[in-house]
Design a protein around this motif. Structure first.
Motif, short mmCIF file in Angstrom:
data_model
loop_
_atom_site.label_atom_id
_atom_site.label_comp_id
_atom_site.label_asym_id
_atom_site.label_seq_id
_atom_site.Cartn_x
_atom_site.Cartn_y
_atom_site.Cartn_z
N ILE A 27 9.73 -12.55 -17.57
CA ILE A 27 9.79 -13.88 -18.17
C ILE A 27 8.45 -14.23 -18.82
CG2 ILE A 27 9.97 -16.35 -17.61
CD1 ILE A 27 12.12 -15.46 -15.51
N ALA A 28 7.37 -13.74 -18.21
CA ALA A 28 6.03 -14.01 -18.74
C ALA A 28 5.65 -13.04 -19.86
CB ALA A 28 5.01 -13.92 -17.61
N GLY A 29 6.57 -12.14 -20.23
CA GLY A 29 6.33 -11.24 -21.34
C GLY A 29 5.70 -9.92 -20.96
N VAL A 30 5.68 -9.61 -19.67
CA VAL A 30 5.11 -8.35 -19.20
C VAL A 30 6.24 -7.49 -18.64
CG1 VAL A 30 3.46 -7.26 -17.62
CG2 VAL A 30 2.96 -9.52 -18.60
N THR A 31 6.52 -6.39 -19.32
CA THR A 31 7.65 -5.54 -18.91
C THR A 31 7.16 -4.38 -18.06
OG1 THR A 31 8.86 -6.11 -20.90
CG2 THR A 31 9.56 -4.13 -19.73
N ILE A 32 7.71 -4.28 -16.86
CA ILE A 32 7.41 -3.15 -15.96
C ILE A 32 8.59 -2.18 -16.05
CG2 ILE A 32 7.03 -2.49 -13.54
CD1 ILE A 32 4.87 -4.29 -14.42
N PRO A 33 8.31 -0.88 -16.25
CA PRO A 33 9.43 0.07 -16.26
C PRO A 33 10.11 0.12 -14.90
CG PRO A 33 7.31 1.22 -16.37
CD PRO A 33 7.01 -0.25 -16.45
N VAL A 34 11.43 0.05 -14.89
CA VAL A 34 12.18 0.10 -13.64
C VAL A 34 13.33 1.09 -13.77
CG1 VAL A 34 11.66 -2.26 -12.89
CG2 VAL A 34 13.69 -1.82 -14.30
N SER A 35 13.81 1.54 -12.63
CA SER A 35 15.00 2.40 -12.63
C SER A 35 15.97 1.89 -11.57
CB SER A 35 14.60 3.84 -12.38
OG SER A 35 15.74 4.66 -12.38
N CYS A 36 15.67 2.15 -10.30
CA CYS A 36 16.64 1.79 -9.25
C CYS A 36 16.66 0.30 -8.94
CB CYS A 36 16.34 2.57 -7.97
SG CYS A 36 14.84 2.01 -7.11
N GLU A 37 15.54 -0.35 -9.07
CA GLU A 37 15.37 -1.77 -8.70
C GLU A 37 15.76 -2.05 -7.24
OE1 GLU A 37 15.67 -4.78 -11.84
OE2 GLU A 37 16.83 -3.29 -12.95
N GLN A 38 15.67 -1.03 -6.41
CA GLN A 38 15.98 -1.20 -4.99
C GLN A 38 14.89 -0.64 -4.09
OE1 GLN A 38 20.14 -0.18 -3.84
NE2 GLN A 38 20.38 0.29 -6.01
N GLY A 39 13.75 -0.31 -4.66
CA GLY A 39 12.66 0.19 -3.82
C GLY A 39 12.81 1.64 -3.41
N LEU A 40 13.60 2.40 -4.16
CA LEU A 40 13.88 3.78 -3.77
C LEU A 40 13.17 4.83 -4.61
CD1 LEU A 40 17.74 3.36 -3.37
CD2 LEU A 40 16.08 3.63 -1.52
N CYS A 41 12.94 4.54 -5.90
CA CYS A 41 12.53 5.61 -6.82
C CYS A 41 11.03 5.67 -7.12
CB CYS A 41 13.29 5.48 -8.13
SG CYS A 41 12.79 4.08 -9.15
N GLY A 42 10.33 4.57 -7.00
CA GLY A 42 8.89 4.56 -7.29
C GLY A 42 8.54 4.32 -8.74
N THR A 43 9.54 4.19 -9.61
CA THR A 43 9.27 4.03 -11.05
C THR A 43 8.39 2.82 -11.35
OG1 THR A 43 11.38 5.03 -11.58
CG2 THR A 43 10.39 3.69 -13.32
N CYS A 44 8.57 1.74 -10.63
CA CYS A 44 7.88 0.48 -10.95
C CYS A 44 6.50 0.38 -10.29
CB CYS A 44 8.74 -0.70 -10.53
SG CYS A 44 9.00 -0.78 -8.75
N ALA A 45 6.04 1.42 -9.62
CA ALA A 45 4.77 1.35 -8.87
C ALA A 45 3.64 0.74 -9.72
CB ALA A 45 4.38 2.75 -8.40
N THR A 46 2.98 -0.23 -9.15
CA THR A 46 1.94 -0.99 -9.86
C THR A 46 0.72 -1.09 -8.97
OG1 THR A 46 3.64 -2.27 -11.01
CG2 THR A 46 1.44 -3.25 -10.89
N ARG A 47 -0.47 -0.90 -9.58
CA ARG A 47 -1.70 -0.97 -8.80
C ARG A 47 -2.01 -2.41 -8.40
NH1 ARG A 47 -7.01 1.05 -10.78
NH2 ARG A 47 -7.52 0.74 -8.59
N VAL A 48 -2.44 -2.57 -7.18
CA VAL A 48 -2.85 -3.88 -6.65
C VAL A 48 -4.37 -3.85 -6.49
CG1 VAL A 48 -2.72 -5.42 -4.66
CG2 VAL A 48 -0.67 -4.21 -5.45
N LEU A 49 -5.05 -4.83 -7.10
CA LEU A 49 -6.52 -4.86 -7.08
C LEU A 49 -7.06 -5.74 -5.97
CD1 LEU A 49 -7.05 -5.01 -10.92
CD2 LEU A 49 -7.21 -3.03 -9.43
N SER A 50 -6.33 -6.81 -5.65
CA SER A 50 -6.71 -7.59 -4.47
C SER A 50 -5.50 -8.36 -3.98
CB SER A 50 -7.89 -8.51 -4.76
OG SER A 50 -7.50 -9.62 -5.50
N GLY A 51 -5.57 -8.75 -2.70
CA GLY A 51 -4.42 -9.38 -2.06
C GLY A 51 -3.64 -8.34 -1.29
N ILE A 52 -2.74 -8.81 -0.43
CA ILE A 52 -1.98 -7.91 0.45
C ILE A 52 -0.49 -8.02 0.12
CG2 ILE A 52 -1.40 -7.37 2.84
CD1 ILE A 52 -4.07 -8.68 3.63
N PRO A 53 0.11 -6.90 -0.33
CA PRO A 53 1.55 -6.92 -0.61
C PRO A 53 2.38 -7.04 0.67
CG PRO A 53 0.46 -4.99 -1.61
CD PRO A 53 -0.51 -5.60 -0.63
#
Ligand code: FES
Length: 87
Positions: A27-53
């Motif tokens: 919605i904010a105009g930033v597209t992340i590549p996705v595939s399964c959208e269920q946490g199974l494939c790893g396609t959307c993996a994104t680096r976290v610089l600070s904060g705890i997921p």
């Protein structure tokens, strides 16, 4: 709800209870590549610089989760806000 922040421009984006981080970013105009959208494939993996997921995927190993330097925004959320992303 919680917030994510983009490293590139400092922009802060709200993620509501009923949307994924991927959806909020889209919605904010930033597209992340996705595939399964269920946490199974790893396609959307994104680096976290600070904060705890709040890891809710089935892809990262326990060791990878513990480092908290990446997360899967199709399904995972945040324990601390904002989560600063390498985007
Ligand atoms: Fe498959 Fe996120 S799209 S883990």
């Amino acid at each position: 709800s919680f917030q994510v922040q983009l490293k590139s421009n400092g922009r802060i984006i709200d993620v509501s209870e009923d949307q994924s981080v991927v959806e909020a970013l889209e919605i904010a105009g930033v597209t992340i590549p996705v595939s399964c959208e269920q946490g199974l494939c790893g396609t959307c993996a994104t680096r976290v610089l600070s904060g705890i997921p709040d890891h809710r995927d089935y892809y990262l190993s326990p060791a990878e989760r513990a480092v908290n330097d990446q997360f899967l925004p199709c399904c995972s959320r945040a324990r601390t806000s904002p989560l600063v992303l390498d985007l």
